[in-house]
Design an enzyme around this catalytic site. Structure first.
Site, PDB file in Angstrom:
ATOM      1  N   ASN A  10       0.867  -1.180   0.000  1.00  0.00           N
ATOM      2  CA  ASN A  10       0.000   0.000   0.000  1.00  0.00           C
ATOM      3  C   ASN A  10       0.900   1.225   0.000  1.00  0.00           C
ATOM      4  O   ASN A  10       1.461   1.578   1.030  1.00  0.00           O
ATOM      5  CB  ASN A  10      -0.907  -0.044   1.241  1.00  0.00           C
ATOM      6  CG  ASN A  10      -1.762   1.198   1.364  1.00  0.00           C
ATOM      7  OD1 ASN A  10      -1.821   2.013   0.433  1.00  0.00           O
ATOM      8  ND2 ASN A  10      -2.435   1.345   2.496  1.00  0.00           N
ATOM      9  N   LYS A  12       0.092   4.235  -0.380  1.00  0.00           N
ATOM     10  CA  LYS A  12      -0.550   5.437   0.172  1.00  0.00           C
ATOM     11  C   LYS A  12      -0.290   6.644  -0.746  1.00  0.00           C
ATOM     12  O   LYS A  12      -0.338   6.493  -1.956  1.00  0.00           O
ATOM     13  CB  LYS A  12      -0.081   5.675   1.618  1.00  0.00           C
ATOM     14  CG  LYS A  12      -0.273   4.405   2.459  1.00  0.00           C
ATOM     15  CD  LYS A  12      -0.147   4.622   3.934  1.00  0.00           C
ATOM     16  CE  LYS A  12      -0.327   3.277   4.643  1.00  0.00           C
ATOM     17  NZ  LYS A  12      -0.392   3.403   6.094  1.00  0.00           N
ATOM     18  N   GLU A  99      -7.125   4.535   7.272  1.00  0.00           N
ATOM     19  CA  GLU A  99      -7.021   5.980   7.014  1.00  0.00           C
ATOM     20  C   GLU A  99      -8.288   6.518   6.352  1.00  0.00           C
ATOM     21  O   GLU A  99      -8.680   7.662   6.579  1.00  0.00           O
ATOM     22  CB  GLU A  99      -5.760   6.265   6.190  1.00  0.00           C
ATOM     23  CG  GLU A  99      -4.521   6.131   7.076  1.00  0.00           C
ATOM     24  CD  GLU A  99      -3.324   5.477   6.422  1.00  0.00           C
ATOM     25  OE1 GLU A  99      -3.212   5.494   5.186  1.00  0.00           O
ATOM     26  OE2 GLU A  99      -2.489   4.918   7.167  1.00  0.00           O
ATOM     27  N   GLU A 167      -5.922  -5.055  10.118  1.00  0.00           N
ATOM     28  CA  GLU A 167      -4.892  -4.067  10.444  1.00  0.00           C
ATOM     29  C   GLU A 167      -5.292  -3.327  11.717  1.00  0.00           C
ATOM     30  O   GLU A 167      -6.107  -2.397  11.668  1.00  0.00           O
ATOM     31  CB  GLU A 167      -4.763  -3.051   9.297  1.00  0.00           C
ATOM     32  CG  GLU A 167      -4.331  -3.683   7.989  1.00  0.00           C
ATOM     33  CD  GLU A 167      -3.723  -2.641   7.056  1.00  0.00           C
ATOM     34  OE1 GLU A 167      -2.559  -2.814   6.690  1.00  0.00           O
ATOM     35  OE2 GLU A 167      -4.397  -1.662   6.729  1.00  0.00           O
ATOM     36  N   GLY A 173       1.765   2.217  10.883  1.00  0.00           N
ATOM     37  CA  GLY A 173       2.705   3.327  10.805  1.00  0.00           C
ATOM     38  C   GLY A 173       3.329   3.718  12.137  1.00  0.00           C
ATOM     39  O   GLY A 173       3.947   4.769  12.254  1.00  0.00           O
ATOM     40  N   GLY A 232       4.676   1.487   4.918  1.00  0.00           N
ATOM     41  CA  GLY A 232       6.007   2.086   4.904  1.00  0.00           C
ATOM     42  C   GLY A 232       7.103   1.197   4.324  1.00  0.00           C
ATOM     43  O   GLY A 232       7.920   1.650   3.508  1.00  0.00           O
TER      44      GLY A 232
HETATM   45  P1  PGA Z   1       2.347   0.338   7.700  1.00  0.00           P
HETATM   46  O1  PGA Z   1       0.933   0.543   6.953  1.00  0.00           O
HETATM   47  O2  PGA Z   1       2.934  -0.927   7.156  1.00  0.00           O
HETATM   48  O3  PGA Z   1       3.141   1.568   7.328  1.00  0.00           O
HETATM   49  O4  PGA Z   1       2.056   0.250   9.146  1.00  0.00           O
HETATM   50  C1  PGA Z   1       0.101  -0.543   6.694  1.00  0.00           C
HETATM   51  C2  PGA Z   1      -1.170  -0.075   6.040  1.00  0.00           C
HETATM   52  O5  PGA Z   1      -1.645   1.014   6.399  1.00  0.00           O
HETATM   53  O6  PGA Z   1      -1.728  -0.756   5.173  1.00  0.00           O
END
Ligand code: PGA
Length: 248
Positions: A10, A12, A99, A167, A173, A232
């Site tokens: 992802n 983002k 999000e 998640e 994050g 990330g």
């Molecule tokens: P993250 O994000 O690996 O940066 O924690 C995961 C996601 O939001 O799908």
């Protein structure tokens, strides 16, 4: 039951078309496809086409859109329909990412409209669920996830092309990951809801939230964890290739 692993990136609000191409040039140069493994990229909408084009011919590397609006077309400034995403090369759509829920205020009911639009439009739906820290601390993790699933999947036929991503919001994050055994507890609860709703046993349930090169192996070693959704740590092609190399 062992289901083939799915590694989903992802991106983002990162990696425009040129950066996406550069990323994929490097990733494809160092990645060794593994039998049965699928890798999926969720770039920003503006990079869908560049990503899909660069992955053409790589049948186990797929592209998805991060969000859609449920209407087919019209005066919806800023929104992406399922058909537009599909036309740009998407074969899947994330729905209900934390999000979207917690930054943009998306409700379970809106998530359900999106899931149905995605499936009606011929894409795979990757429905994201997960509890906030306060809900976990109140012992409401399973109740929250169950509500998100039951509402999110209302009026969805059991044969639908569906993936679930668990998640925990507090792990996204933040560098805090659920332990594999914490994840297994919730994945098992999710599986029970899916079975109750009639979904196939081969429906995959991914884990997401601060997954990285150091913890991915332990997570996917659990039979209940059918892959990972990574934010990330999916932005560096070398690290992402190492993550995708994990597994049996
Ligand atoms: P993250 O994000 O690996 O940066 O924690 C995961 C996601 O939001 O799908």
């Amino acid at each position: 039951m062992s289901r083939p692993l799915l590694f989903a990136a992802n991106w983002k609000m990162h990696l425009g078309p040129g950066e996406a191409r550069t990323f994929l040039d490097r990733f494809l140069a160092i990645d060794t496809p593994r039998h049965g493994r699928t890798v999926m990229f969720f770039p920003p909408a503006v990079s869908l086409e560049a990503t899909a084009e660069r992955l053409r011919g790589h049948e186990h590397d797929l592209v998805g859109v991060q969000d859609v609006y449920w209407e087919a077309k019209g005066a919806f400034t800023g929104a992406t329909s399922v058909a537009l995403a599909r036309g740009a090369g998407a074969s899947a759509a994330l729905v209900g990412h934390s999000e979207r829920r917690h930054v943009f205020g998306e409700t379970d009911t809106e998530t359900n409209r999106k899931v149905r639009a995605v499936l009606d439009g011929g894409l795979q739906a990757m429905l994201c669920v997960g509890e906030q820290l306060a809900e976990r601390e109140r012992g409401e993790t399973e109740a929250t996830v169950t509500r998100q699933l039951r509402t999110g999947l209302a009026n969805v036929t059991a044969g639908a092309d569906l993936v679930i991503a668990y998640e925990p919001v507090w792990a996204i994050g933040t560098g805090r990951t659920a332990t594999p055994s914490d994840a297994v507890v919730v994945h098992t609860a999710i599986r029970m809801v899916l079975v109750d709703l009639g979904f196939a046993r081969d429906t995959r349930v991914l884990y997401g939230g601060s997954v990285n090169v150091g913890n991915v192996a332990q997570l996917v070693a659990e039979p209940e964890v059918d892959g990972v959704l990574v934010g990330g740590a999916s932005l560096d092609p070398d690290g992402w290739a190492r993550i995708c190399a994990v597994g049996p």
